[in-house]
Motif scaffolding. Sequence first.
Motif, PDB file in Angstrom:
ATOM      1  N   ASP A  42      86.058 -37.662  44.957  1.00 41.15           N
ATOM      2  CA  ASP A  42      85.702 -38.583  43.880  1.00 41.15           C
ATOM      3  C   ASP A  42      86.179 -40.003  44.185  1.00 41.15           C
ATOM      4  OD1 ASP A  42      84.551 -36.486  42.509  1.00 41.15           O
ATOM      5  OD2 ASP A  42      86.324 -36.084  41.286  1.00 41.15           O
ATOM      6  N   CYS A  43      87.402 -40.111  44.706  1.00 46.66           N
ATOM      7  CA  CYS A  43      87.948 -41.428  45.051  1.00 46.66           C
ATOM      8  C   CYS A  43      87.121 -42.081  46.156  1.00 46.66           C
ATOM      9  CB  CYS A  43      89.407 -41.300  45.490  1.00 46.66           C
ATOM     10  SG  CYS A  43      90.566 -40.906  44.156  1.00 46.66           S
ATOM     11  N   ARG A  44      86.762 -41.296  47.155  1.00 45.46           N
ATOM     12  CA  ARG A  44      85.996 -41.824  48.286  1.00 45.46           C
ATOM     13  C   ARG A  44      84.624 -42.313  47.839  1.00 45.46           C
ATOM     14  NH1 ARG A  44      82.620 -40.335  52.515  1.00 45.46           N
ATOM     15  NH2 ARG A  44      83.214 -41.277  54.510  1.00 45.46           N
ATOM     16  N   GLU A  45      83.960 -41.528  46.986  1.00 44.26           N
ATOM     17  CA  GLU A  45      82.632 -41.921  46.522  1.00 44.26           C
ATOM     18  C   GLU A  45      82.686 -43.181  45.663  1.00 44.26           C
ATOM     19  OE1 GLU A  45      80.922 -38.579  44.571  1.00 44.26           O
ATOM     20  OE2 GLU A  45      80.433 -37.528  46.440  1.00 44.26           O
ATOM     21  N   SER A  46      83.726 -43.308  44.832  1.00 41.48           N
ATOM     22  CA  SER A  46      83.857 -44.501  43.986  1.00 41.48           C
ATOM     23  C   SER A  46      84.239 -45.722  44.811  1.00 41.48           C
ATOM     24  CB  SER A  46      84.906 -44.257  42.899  1.00 41.48           C
ATOM     25  OG  SER A  46      84.532 -43.199  42.047  1.00 41.48           O
ATOM     26  N   ARG A  47      85.117 -45.531  45.782  1.00 37.67           N
ATOM     27  CA  ARG A  47      85.609 -46.641  46.584  1.00 37.67           C
ATOM     28  C   ARG A  47      84.524 -47.211  47.496  1.00 37.67           C
ATOM     29  NH1 ARG A  47      90.869 -47.207  50.568  1.00 37.67           N
ATOM     30  NH2 ARG A  47      91.724 -48.888  49.306  1.00 37.67           N
ATOM     31  N   PHE A  48      83.730 -46.331  48.078  1.00 36.43           N
ATOM     32  CA  PHE A  48      82.679 -46.766  49.003  1.00 36.43           C
ATOM     33  C   PHE A  48      81.300 -46.567  48.385  1.00 36.43           C
ATOM     34  CE2 PHE A  48      86.222 -45.284  51.798  1.00 36.43           C
ATOM     35  CZ  PHE A  48      86.588 -46.533  52.272  1.00 36.43           C
ATOM     36  N   SER A  49      81.174 -46.906  47.095  1.00 37.96           N
ATOM     37  CA  SER A  49      79.904 -46.726  46.386  1.00 37.96           C
ATOM     38  C   SER A  49      78.801 -47.611  46.947  1.00 37.96           C
ATOM     39  CB  SER A  49      80.098 -47.012  44.890  1.00 37.96           C
ATOM     40  OG  SER A  49      80.560 -48.347  44.699  1.00 37.96           O
ATOM     41  N   LYS A  50      79.173 -48.704  47.625  1.00 35.05           N
ATOM     42  CA  LYS A  50      78.187 -49.607  48.228  1.00 35.05           C
ATOM     43  C   LYS A  50      78.169 -49.476  49.741  1.00 35.05           C
ATOM     44  CE  LYS A  50      78.499 -52.968  44.455  1.00 35.05           C
ATOM     45  NZ  LYS A  50      78.775 -54.383  44.085  1.00 35.05           N
ATOM     46  N   ILE A 326      89.968 -47.759  43.963  1.00 40.71           N
ATOM     47  CA  ILE A 326      88.670 -48.384  44.214  1.00 40.71           C
ATOM     48  C   ILE A 326      88.803 -49.709  44.956  1.00 40.71           C
ATOM     49  CG2 ILE A 326      86.701 -49.485  43.074  1.00 40.71           C
ATOM     50  CD1 ILE A 326      86.766 -47.287  40.985  1.00 40.71           C
ATOM     51  N   ASN A 327      89.664 -50.601  44.489  1.00 34.95           N
ATOM     52  CA  ASN A 327      89.830 -51.908  45.125  1.00 34.95           C
ATOM     53  C   ASN A 327      90.820 -51.835  46.278  1.00 34.95           C
ATOM     54  OD1 ASN A 327      89.055 -52.491  42.111  1.00 34.95           O
ATOM     55  ND2 ASN A 327      88.522 -54.344  43.235  1.00 34.95           N
ATOM     56  N   PHE A 328      90.650 -52.748  47.226  1.00 35.46           N
ATOM     57  CA  PHE A 328      91.580 -52.847  48.343  1.00 35.46           C
ATOM     58  C   PHE A 328      92.772 -53.707  47.910  1.00 35.46           C
ATOM     59  CE2 PHE A 328      87.551 -52.526  51.061  1.00 35.46           C
ATOM     60  CZ  PHE A 328      87.599 -51.139  51.024  1.00 35.46           C
ATOM     61  N   VAL A 329      93.908 -53.063  47.691  1.00 41.92           N
ATOM     62  CA  VAL A 329      95.113 -53.747  47.207  1.00 41.92           C
ATOM     63  C   VAL A 329      96.285 -53.355  48.094  1.00 41.92           C
ATOM     64  CG1 VAL A 329      96.624 -54.154  45.235  1.00 41.92           C
ATOM     65  CG2 VAL A 329      94.235 -53.581  44.848  1.00 41.92           C
ATOM     66  N   ASP A 330      97.024 -54.355  48.583  1.00 44.18           N
ATOM     67  CA  ASP A 330      98.191 -54.084  49.419  1.00 44.18           C
ATOM     68  C   ASP A 330      99.366 -53.747  48.516  1.00 44.18           C
ATOM     69  OD1 ASP A 330      99.894 -53.796  51.491  1.00 44.18           O
ATOM     70  OD2 ASP A 330      99.760 -55.845  52.243  1.00 44.18           O
ATOM     71  N   THR A 331      99.707 -52.454  48.424  1.00 43.98           N
ATOM     72  CA  THR A 331     100.733 -52.006  47.475  1.00 43.98           C
ATOM     73  C   THR A 331     102.025 -51.599  48.177  1.00 43.98           C
ATOM     74  OG1 THR A 331      99.802 -49.762  47.527  1.00 43.98           O
ATOM     75  CG2 THR A 331      99.028 -51.236  45.789  1.00 43.98           C
TER      76      THR A 331
END
Length: 344
Positions: A42-50, A326-331
């Motif tokens: 689910d995370c992969r599909e949402s993150r790379f939806s485009k 979903i977003n690319f965030v440096d955590t």
Amino acid sequence: MKNVGNIKADIRNLSDVELQDLFNFIGEIMTLNSLSNNLPKDCRESRFSKGEICPHCNSDNIIKNGKLCGKQRYKCKTCGKTFNDFTKSALSYTKLSLETWIEYAKCMVLGYSIRKCADIVNICVKTSFYMRHKILDAVRMFMGIGNVEGVVEMDETFVAESFKGNHMKSGFVMPRPPRKRGKQVKKRGISNEQVCVATAIDRNNDLIIEMVCKGRVRHSDLERLYKGRISDNSIICTDSHKSYIQFATNLKLDHKRIMRGHYKNGIYHINHINSLHSKFKEWMLRFHGVSTKFLVNYLYWFKWLQNFSEDKEIIKNKNLLIHSTINFVDTKINNFKGRKPIFV
């Protein structure tokens, strides 16, 4: 080890209350297993939806690069860096299991304190702190400031400025004498010892809630926050504070003022935003004070809970983790050290 027959016999001897507890426990296990199995997909599909892109350079020229600990890795042919589905998200740079993160997300949905989350998930308080803010940093990027339109109620609330968590041994110098535990600001009325949280909510429950300044809000602060985020044909409802008059004039907005001693002006009122502020203040009490440099994360945590308040708990548990990937965030943990308050 007991065989199936003995287990069935033990279950038959349970009371109704014990049976209910057993069913709840089995349901939690099944839910946890289901989330653990489906969440990566689910995370992969949402993150790379485009489409699949590199989190380091945003290039789509990537190839598979084997697996590590059961996770698919990729390599970017543009920048040469490798990554997996959770790189630059709340779940990156962690040795904790996915089940632990799911359990922690459940605690956050319930609004538990850092220490209570640590006790439930069986981690140390420091780890609980970093898990919380890794998730909230990512959720803040996912949600953004937002937009409002139509009939928009506006007001501000104030939170005492706090330097909680800063220590002199790390070189921090208090800009004022410390307050005793449980004591509020020393200056009467609104002063620079308080942080102003500007809030706007429309009739569709779209919400903007941000730290804008210390002390009294000015029309320039309101313009900086709301310009481009409120539609031109909106009608704003506010109290009689003079800053909103100049703000509405500069942005050419229809302005309905609720004068002191009145509750509404026809269909125009600020009851929704006053109720929201009451909920926010009550919700914040459980944390016994929040450092101002992390207050923005708590604002977005509250905003996220308001936006998804009608979802079932299991859906909120899953969505909190999905939205934090979903977003690319440096955590990285080092990013929390020396952090400054984030004013819009």
